[in-house]
Design a protein around this motif. Structure first.
Motif, short mmCIF file in Angstrom:
data_model
loop_
_atom_site.label_atom_id
_atom_site.label_comp_id
_atom_site.label_asym_id
_atom_site.label_seq_id
_atom_site.Cartn_x
_atom_site.Cartn_y
_atom_site.Cartn_z
N TYR A 6 29.68 61.84 76.24
CA TYR A 6 29.03 61.38 75.00
C TYR A 6 29.45 62.37 73.91
CZ TYR A 6 25.50 59.47 71.85
OH TYR A 6 24.87 58.85 70.80
N ILE A 7 29.85 61.84 72.74
CA ILE A 7 30.38 62.69 71.66
C ILE A 7 29.47 62.61 70.44
CG2 ILE A 7 32.35 63.11 70.14
CD1 ILE A 7 34.12 61.74 72.24
N ILE A 8 29.13 63.79 69.89
CA ILE A 8 28.29 63.85 68.69
C ILE A 8 29.01 64.66 67.63
CG2 ILE A 8 25.97 64.31 67.80
CD1 ILE A 8 25.19 64.81 70.83
N ASP A 9 29.38 64.02 66.53
CA ASP A 9 30.03 64.71 65.41
C ASP A 9 29.92 63.80 64.18
OD1 ASP A 9 32.07 65.89 63.58
OD2 ASP A 9 32.50 67.13 65.35
N ASP A 10 29.58 64.39 63.04
CA ASP A 10 29.43 63.56 61.84
C ASP A 10 30.78 63.23 61.20
OD1 ASP A 10 29.90 66.15 61.10
OD2 ASP A 10 28.50 66.16 59.42
N ASN A 36 24.82 61.74 64.28
CA ASN A 36 23.64 62.53 63.92
C ASN A 36 22.81 62.85 65.17
OD1 ASN A 36 21.05 60.60 64.07
ND2 ASN A 36 22.82 59.40 63.39
N GLY A 37 22.03 63.91 65.08
CA GLY A 37 21.27 64.39 66.23
C GLY A 37 20.16 63.48 66.68
N LYS A 38 19.47 62.85 65.75
CA LYS A 38 18.32 62.01 66.09
C LYS A 38 18.73 60.85 67.00
CE LYS A 38 14.47 59.53 63.95
NZ LYS A 38 13.85 59.08 62.67
N ASP A 39 19.79 60.13 66.60
CA ASP A 39 20.26 59.00 67.41
C ASP A 39 20.85 59.49 68.73
OD1 ASP A 39 19.51 57.21 65.47
OD2 ASP A 39 21.51 57.08 64.56
N ILE A 51 28.49 64.97 80.67
CA ILE A 51 29.09 65.93 79.73
C ILE A 51 28.89 65.43 78.30
CG2 ILE A 51 31.19 67.14 79.02
CD1 ILE A 51 32.29 66.70 81.84
N VAL A 52 28.40 66.31 77.44
CA VAL A 52 28.20 65.98 76.03
C VAL A 52 28.99 66.97 75.18
CG1 VAL A 52 26.56 65.87 74.12
CG2 VAL A 52 25.93 64.94 76.35
N LEU A 53 29.84 66.44 74.29
CA LEU A 53 30.54 67.27 73.31
C LEU A 53 29.77 67.14 72.00
CD1 LEU A 53 32.93 65.75 75.20
CD2 LEU A 53 34.32 67.35 73.91
N VAL A 54 29.24 68.25 71.50
CA VAL A 54 28.33 68.19 70.35
C VAL A 54 28.77 69.17 69.26
CG1 VAL A 54 26.75 69.77 71.56
CG2 VAL A 54 25.93 68.44 69.60
N ASP A 55 28.81 68.68 68.04
CA ASP A 55 29.13 69.52 66.89
C ASP A 55 27.95 70.45 66.61
OD1 ASP A 55 30.41 70.58 64.72
OD2 ASP A 55 29.97 68.92 63.37
N LEU A 56 28.22 71.67 66.20
CA LEU A 56 27.14 72.60 65.89
C LEU A 56 26.41 72.20 64.62
CD1 LEU A 56 25.57 75.23 66.26
CD2 LEU A 56 27.43 76.45 65.15
N LEU A 57 27.17 71.87 63.57
CA LEU A 57 26.56 71.56 62.27
C LEU A 57 26.47 70.05 62.09
CD1 LEU A 57 28.50 74.20 60.12
CD2 LEU A 57 26.25 74.43 61.20
N MET A 81 30.08 72.76 73.01
CA MET A 81 29.83 72.76 71.58
C MET A 81 31.12 72.87 70.78
SD MET A 81 26.80 74.66 69.54
CE MET A 81 25.70 73.36 70.10
N ILE A 82 31.21 72.07 69.71
CA ILE A 82 32.37 72.06 68.83
C ILE A 82 31.97 72.74 67.53
CG2 ILE A 82 34.13 70.58 67.79
CD1 ILE A 82 32.88 68.33 69.65
N SER A 83 32.75 73.73 67.08
CA SER A 83 32.31 74.46 65.90
C SER A 83 33.42 75.26 65.24
CB SER A 83 31.17 75.40 66.28
OG SER A 83 30.78 76.21 65.19
#
Length: 299
Positions: A6-10, A36-39, A51-57, A81-83
């Motif tokens: 799952y990928i999280i990045d704006d 976005n973090g909420k969704d 495995i989750v790839l998540v942006d810091l900001l 974490m991606i940052s």
């Protein structure tokens, strides 16, 4: 293993790049994404991705906030974490909250593949351990098994494999030889440990070969064992040097660069990797093995 991501990045472009890398290099399947973090928190609760790839900001709930919320729910997810952030305080906080590794922006294909494979190695190791535990439970033998020496051996084997996994060499052919050689020494009392550590390496290789013959009815060429072990440790040296190049404050780099290797040789390998030298660093098989034994004693 067909892992689910799952990928999280704006940044839509970043999400697309990561999806393409995962697909192109057959690393697994992307089962969802969010900007976005909420969704993302809602999706992860339902999809339960390994495995989750998540942006810091991120807008709203940031990456560390997402990790914190998911960990509170006891969802077994591994976070990468991606940052672009290099603050040691923020990085330290992320590790404390449960982040496994960092991928630095701008995205580098080699780094993404390397980090994802390290997390997959960890997942594979956990699956093996869980399968052993389930088998012992089903035979009603787990309690008795833990009371004898074999439990200690299995436990130490897993701890050794953890170190090799952190060094990125668990998949190397010589890693199995290293595990068996370290166990061969570790299982003895302190006096015998010291005697074995002062043995010539050629003698230790012969002892390991005899162990294979006695325990597994299999024999291996002593020279082949030596070459496999040296190749694996050389790979570990290269990996440690690359960690130091990417982040001199990397926890694994700080921990292992001076305990498993001569730090001067690590610096030479770093210069070689940067193209500043024609020669890489040298390894010491004895120091590597002694260093892991020290790690086992310290835990």
């Amino acid at each position: 293993m067909n892992d689910r991501f799952y990928i999280i990045d704006d940044d839509k472009g970043i999400r697309r790049v990561l999806k393409n890398i995962i697909k192109q290099y057959d690393l697994g399947t992307v089962i969802g994404e969010s900007d976005n973090g909420k969704d993302a928190i809602k999706d992860i609760k339902v999809l339960n991705p390994p495995i989750v790839l998540v942006d810091l900001l991120l807008p709203g709930v940031d990456g560390i906030g997402i990790v914190s919320e998911i960990k509170k729910m006891n969802i077994d997810t591994n976070f990468i974490m991606i940052s672009q952030v290099t603050s040691k305080e923020i990085v330290s906080k992320a590790y404390t909250m449960g982040v496994e590794f960092f991928i630095h922006k701008p995205i580098n294909v080699v780094e993404v593949i390397s980090i994802i494979n390290k997390v997959k190695e960890k997942l594979t190791m956990h699956e093996v351990i869980n399968s052993f535990e389930q088998a012992f439970h089903s035979m009603s033998m787990l309690r008795d098994y833990k009371s004898n020496m074999k439990t200690q051996t299995v436990s130490e084997r897993d701890r050794i494999k953890k170190v090799l996994s952190q060094l990125g060499i668990l998949g190397e052919a010589g890693s199995n030889d290293l595990v068996e050689m370290i166990l061969l020494i570790w299982e003895e009392d302190d006096t015998e440990k010291q005697r074995l550590l002062h043995q010539k390496l050629s003698e230790l290789y012969k002892m390991l070969n005899k162990r294979y013959e006695d325990d597994h009815d299999a024999s291996s060429n002593v020279g082949a064992i030596e070459q496999r072990i040296r190749r694996a440790i050389n790979k570990a040296l290269a990996n440690i040097a690359n960690m130091g190049i990417e982040d001199y404050g990397n926890e694994m780099f700080i921990r292992y660069s001076n305990t498993l290797f001569d730090f001067k040789e690590v610096r030479k390998q770093m210069d070689f990797a940067r193209g500043k030298s024609n020669y890489g660093g040298k390894i010491s098989v004895k120091k590597f093995i002694e260093g892991i034994i020290v790690e086992l004693k310290s835990e």
